[in-house]
Each structure stands twice: as C-alpha cells, then as structure tokens.
Design an enzyme around this catalytic site. Structure first.
Site, mmCIF file in Angstrom:
data_model
loop_
_atom_site.group_PDB
_atom_site.id
_atom_site.type_symbol
_atom_site.label_atom_id
_atom_site.label_comp_id
_atom_site.label_asym_id
_atom_site.label_seq_id
_atom_site.Cartn_x
_atom_site.Cartn_y
_atom_site.Cartn_z
ATOM 1 N N THR A 32 -50.121 -22.983 -60.769
ATOM 2 C CA THR A 32 -51.179 -23.986 -60.612
ATOM 3 C C THR A 32 -51.299 -24.458 -59.165
ATOM 4 O O THR A 32 -52.395 -24.805 -58.716
ATOM 5 C CB THR A 32 -50.939 -25.188 -61.525
ATOM 6 N N TYR A 88 -36.375 -21.102 -58.015
ATOM 7 C CA TYR A 88 -36.326 -19.709 -58.474
ATOM 8 C C TYR A 88 -36.050 -18.797 -57.290
ATOM 9 O O TYR A 88 -36.344 -19.147 -56.140
ATOM 10 C CB TYR A 88 -37.603 -19.298 -59.197
ATOM 11 N N TYR A 102 -34.457 -18.177 -62.560
ATOM 12 C CA TYR A 102 -35.014 -19.537 -62.555
ATOM 13 C C TYR A 102 -33.956 -20.588 -62.879
ATOM 14 O O TYR A 102 -33.081 -20.368 -63.715
ATOM 15 C CB TYR A 102 -36.145 -19.651 -63.585
ATOM 16 N N ARG A 104 -34.699 -24.395 -63.785
ATOM 17 C CA ARG A 104 -35.731 -25.431 -63.927
ATOM 18 C C ARG A 104 -35.511 -26.316 -65.152
ATOM 19 O O ARG A 104 -36.352 -27.142 -65.487
ATOM 20 C CB ARG A 104 -37.112 -24.771 -64.021
ATOM 21 N N TYR A 169 -49.146 -16.503 -70.007
ATOM 22 C CA TYR A 169 -48.035 -16.362 -70.950
ATOM 23 C C TYR A 169 -46.822 -15.717 -70.296
ATOM 24 O O TYR A 169 -46.890 -14.602 -69.787
ATOM 25 C CB TYR A 169 -48.485 -15.527 -72.147
ATOM 26 N N GLY A 235 -62.222 -5.646 -63.324
ATOM 27 C CA GLY A 235 -63.054 -6.827 -63.167
ATOM 28 C C GLY A 235 -62.802 -7.873 -64.236
ATOM 29 O O GLY A 235 -61.661 -8.220 -64.510
ATOM 30 N N ALA A 262 -52.822 -13.011 -58.137
ATOM 31 C CA ALA A 262 -54.152 -12.434 -58.362
ATOM 32 C C ALA A 262 -54.936 -13.272 -59.377
ATOM 33 O O ALA A 262 -56.086 -13.653 -59.137
ATOM 34 C CB ALA A 262 -54.026 -10.994 -58.851
ATOM 35 N N GLY A 263 -54.292 -13.575 -60.496
ATOM 36 C CA GLY A 263 -54.951 -14.388 -61.519
ATOM 37 C C GLY A 263 -55.172 -15.821 -61.083
ATOM 38 O O GLY A 263 -56.212 -16.424 -61.381
ATOM 39 N N ASP A 264 -54.202 -16.380 -60.365
ATOM 40 C CA ASP A 264 -54.314 -17.767 -59.888
ATOM 41 C C ASP A 264 -55.488 -17.915 -58.923
ATOM 42 O O ASP A 264 -56.226 -18.904 -58.968
ATOM 43 C CB ASP A 264 -53.026 -18.199 -59.181
#
Length: 320
Positions: A32, A88, A102, A104, A169, A235, A262-264
């Site tokens: 995020t 991490y 990680y 956390r 996920y 795409g 890439a997704g973020d």
C-alpha cells in the site's frame, strides 16, 4: 485538476536486502505504501493520506520523513510507544532467486486498530472520496481488529467514500485458503471496486487457469460494482455489475527487470486516472502504462525521471 481526498490504509516494513550475515541494504517497503508513493507522484495536488502505525524509534521517524518528502499526508500515521515496525529480509541466491523472511507478529501496524487515536483519525476522513486497502492490510490484523476495520469501512461508505480493494493474496499471512476466502469475501462485500490479479484469485480459489470473466462474475456476485482483473503482460480486463466489460492490452516492454510493485503501481495509476474522471478502460490503460515502466527497473519505487512524461500526460485528463 480535480481535488480528491484519498486515504490508503496499510502497512510498511523495514527492508533488509542482501545475503544473510553479510552486507545488507536498509530500506522500507509495503504494497500500500508503494501505491501511495506512485499516486502522490501522479497527482501532486492530491497528497494522499496514509493510515498506518509506526513506533517511536529512529527507523520509524526516518520512514515518516521519507514519506512526507513524497508529498504523502502523514497526519494519520499513528505512533506506538510500545511496538516497532515490522521487518523483512530479501536474500538472493547464486541463481538470482529471491527468498523472503518476515518478522511482523508484534508490529505497530498489526495493532493500529487498537491505538487510542485510531477512531479519532477515522473521524478526520469521514469526507474521504476514496479509501484504498489490500488484503495484506486486513490479513495482518488480529481477528477482532478485522471486525473493527469492517465497521470503519462500512461507516465511511455510508458517508460517501468509494472503497477500493486489491486482494493481494499472500498465503503465508492466513491460516489457510478457507480462512482467507472468508475474510476477503467479506471485504469484497464492502467494496465498490476491486483491482485484483488473476494469478492471486486462482491461488486463493485453487483454480488454475481460471478465466478472468469467472473471476469478475464471482466478485460481482459479492456486490462489487466495478472489477478489474490484472493479467500481467496481457494487460487487464474491466467489468461492471451492469454487464459491461472489455480488455485493455498491455504495454510493450523492452526488457523485463523486476516485477516488484507491478500490481501496486497499476493500482496507483488506475486510481489516479479514475479519480480524475477517466473511464474504466482509460484507467486500465494508465495502470498498464505505469506498471510497464516500473517492471523495467530494479526495485519497487523507480526514479522520478522515468515518470515525468506520464505525470505531464496525467495532468491533461480533465482537458480532454
């Protein structure tokens, strides 16, 4: 350009990159936070809010200063007297393969909903236009705190906010697939828009080669009005609850270097364009465009120099 109030909820951790018990580079990262940085760069006039929790340590303070330099509004960042940020490490073997570790379980972000200032901070964003979060934002929270977050999202939605979600996920954060599906489905029921990755949905549902239309139909059945399924190099597909849909081809890439963020970054460009009045198809094109730039460089956040043309073009959306 249109002034939009956007709040991003999530977690950012300290990053150690390099081989164990050797020289390691210190940085920070989080899905995020990556989206917040790119969104801020694309829409300098917006200055998105970032809602998370950090400690009172030097690492937390330096992270906060770095975010402020990116023009992210950090007035909602909570400071926990007793906890530290999550940590991490990224180790790279002789073949170039990466492995992640990680720490956390007791991070400040995990307990942000229990902070005394969490509810007062929510009161400050009751007029928010967009709330964005990911499945990771939900997964790190204790069970009771997930319910608190759902109540908050429901209240914000009643006050007019558009809730946008990316499942992102990550199996290691959940007890099992059924547990993850239960909580993520409840999150989708509160969401107006879902920006999901096809591979993630296949993994969550244990359905290899799941058609993107099936992914979209499943989310529409949960009440999500607008669905975007990210398809990597192919795409993205967009779909609405009213039955409209379409595909937007991916951008050509000279050399694939690193798919981190890439997704973020796609999400950031999509939200930026959509918040300025672009259609779903146009917003997908913006997402593809930014993601194609990001994956041609090493690391999650690429230098500003490579974004100047895109930023300039983004500023012309309302002029078309």
């Amino acid at each position: 350009m249109k002034k939009t109030k956007i709040t991003i909820i999530g977690e950012c951790m300290i990053e150690l990159s390099g081989n164990a018990f050797s020289t390691q580079t210190q940085s920070f990262g989080g899905d995020t936070l990556n989206t917040a940085v790119y969104l801020s760069r694309l829409l300098p006039h917006v200055s998105p809010y970032y809602l998370t929790a950090l400690g009172q340590d030097q690492y937390s303070s330096l992270m906060l200063k770095a975010w402020e330099k990116e023009n992210i509004d950090c007035s909602l960042v909570l400071r926990d007297q007793e906890r530290l940020p999550g940590l991490y490490s990224i180790n790279i073997d002789d073949k170039g393969e990466r492995s992640f570790h990680y720490w956390r379980d007791n991070s400040a972000a995990k307990y942000m909903c229990q902070h005394l200032l969490f509810v007062p901070n929510i009161a400050k964003i009751m007029d928010a236009d967009i709330i964005y979060l990911s499945g990771i934002s939900l997964a790190i929270l204790p069970t009771h705190d997930r319910e608190i977050l759902f109540d908050v999202l429901a209240t914000l939605k009643k006050h007019g906010a558009t809730i946008i979600t990316d499942s992102n996920y990550r199996p290691r954060l959940w007890k099992n697939n059924l547990d993850a599906k239960f909580w993520l489905d409840n999150l989708y029921r509160l969401s107006d828009m879902a920006l999901v990755t096809g591979d993630d949905e296949e993994l969550l549902l244990d359905k290899p080669n799941m058609p993107e239309k099936e992914v979209a139909d499943r989310l529409h059945a949960l009440g999500v009005g607008h669905v975007v399924v990210k398809l990597g190099a192919k795409g993205a597909m967009w779909s609405t609850l009213e039955g409209k849909s379409g595909y937007v081809d991916g951008e050509s890439v000279d050399k694939l270097v690193d798919t981190t963020a890439a997704g973020d970054s796609f999400n950031a460009a999509y939200i930026a364009a959509y918040s300025q009045g672009a259609s779903m198809a146009e917003s997908c094109a913006w997402g593809n465009r930014l993601a194609s730039q990001v994956i041609q460089h090493k690391g999650a956040i690429i230098p500003m120099d490579y974004l100047q043309t895109l930023i300039t073009d983004m500023g012309q959306i309302n002029e078309k």
